[in-house]
Write a protein that holds these residues in place. Structure first.
Motif, PDB file in Angstrom:
ATOM      1  N   ILE A  26      81.266   7.505 -55.058  1.00 30.61           N
ATOM      2  CA  ILE A  26      82.381   8.380 -54.693  1.00 30.61           C
ATOM      3  C   ILE A  26      83.019   8.991 -55.935  1.00 30.61           C
ATOM      4  O   ILE A  26      82.865   8.478 -57.034  1.00 30.61           O
ATOM      5  CB  ILE A  26      83.451   7.626 -53.872  1.00 30.61           C
ATOM      6  N   PHE A  39      83.413  15.884 -53.260  1.00 33.90           N
ATOM      7  CA  PHE A  39      82.909  15.003 -52.201  1.00 33.90           C
ATOM      8  C   PHE A  39      81.859  14.066 -52.778  1.00 33.90           C
ATOM      9  O   PHE A  39      81.172  14.441 -53.723  1.00 33.90           O
ATOM     10  CB  PHE A  39      82.275  15.836 -51.083  1.00 33.90           C
ATOM     11  N   PRO A  40      81.687  12.901 -52.231  1.00 33.43           N
ATOM     12  CA  PRO A  40      82.529  12.226 -51.263  1.00 33.43           C
ATOM     13  C   PRO A  40      83.706  11.541 -51.964  1.00 33.43           C
ATOM     14  O   PRO A  40      83.637  11.214 -53.149  1.00 33.43           O
ATOM     15  CB  PRO A  40      81.592  11.198 -50.633  1.00 33.43           C
ATOM     16  N   ASP A  70      83.077  13.448 -46.634  1.00 32.27           N
ATOM     17  CA  ASP A  70      81.770  13.776 -47.189  1.00 32.27           C
ATOM     18  C   ASP A  70      81.323  15.136 -46.651  1.00 32.27           C
ATOM     19  O   ASP A  70      81.555  15.454 -45.492  1.00 32.27           O
ATOM     20  CB  ASP A  70      80.753  12.696 -46.801  1.00 32.27           C
ATOM     21  N   ARG A  77      74.847   9.559 -45.339  1.00 30.02           N
ATOM     22  CA  ARG A  77      75.571   9.083 -46.526  1.00 30.02           C
ATOM     23  C   ARG A  77      76.929   8.523 -46.131  1.00 30.02           C
ATOM     24  O   ARG A  77      77.364   7.501 -46.661  1.00 30.02           O
ATOM     25  CB  ARG A  77      75.713  10.200 -47.561  1.00 30.02           C
ATOM     26  N   LEU A  78      77.594   9.148 -45.191  1.00 33.00           N
ATOM     27  CA  LEU A  78      78.899   8.664 -44.741  1.00 33.00           C
ATOM     28  C   LEU A  78      78.776   7.267 -44.128  1.00 33.00           C
ATOM     29  O   LEU A  78      79.598   6.393 -44.402  1.00 33.00           O
ATOM     30  CB  LEU A  78      79.519   9.641 -43.741  1.00 33.00           C
TER      31      LEU A  78
END
Length: 132
Positions: A26, A39-40, A70, A77-78
């Motif tokens: 992140i 993002f993220p 995201d 990915r989230l």
């Protein structure tokens, strides 16, 4: 002495920042939605505080929400980031300054997306604390 919500949120951020697999993925953890973060990222949502006092002491029940943002084309990915958040918080939190942490529980999570915005994951926890 800080409020219970502020004190617990500080410990929550420390626990997340200490989890290297999460921080490697992140751009940062922010207190509210940042104006121009890459993002993220994770943003603390506004928490709620309820009375959890007893006859001889002051207590609070806190609702804590983390919002993960995201801009990926898919939610994969989230999902991974949300799993890393849960992994980071699985051991719980240490007692925040001025308060004794009685319980820290995962409540729920969900993923939402509108046609015009990035992916958003919401993870909610509940903490119950008593003033030292």
């Amino acid at each position: 002495m800080s409020s219970a919500l502020e004190a617990v949120q500080r410990q929550l951020i420390m626990a997340l920042n200490a989890h290297l697999p999460l921080t490697a993925e992140i751009s940062g953890i922010f207190d509210g939605a940042p104006p121009r973060a890459a993002f993220p990222y994770i943003a603390l949502a506004t928490g709620a505080s309820l009375d959890w006092s007893h006859k001889s002491g002051i207590g609070r029940e806190l609702s804590l929400a983390l919002s993960i943002h995201d801009d990926g084309a898919a939610a994969a990915r989230l999902h991974r980031l949300m799993a890393l958040v849960e992994e980071a918080l699985e051991p719980g939190l240490i007692d925040p300054e001025g308060w004794q942490l009685v319980t820290f529980d995962y409540r729920r999570s969900r993923i939402i997306r509108s046609a015009t915005s990035a992916w958003n994951g919401l993870i909610e926890y509940r903490a119950r604390v008593l003033r030292d």
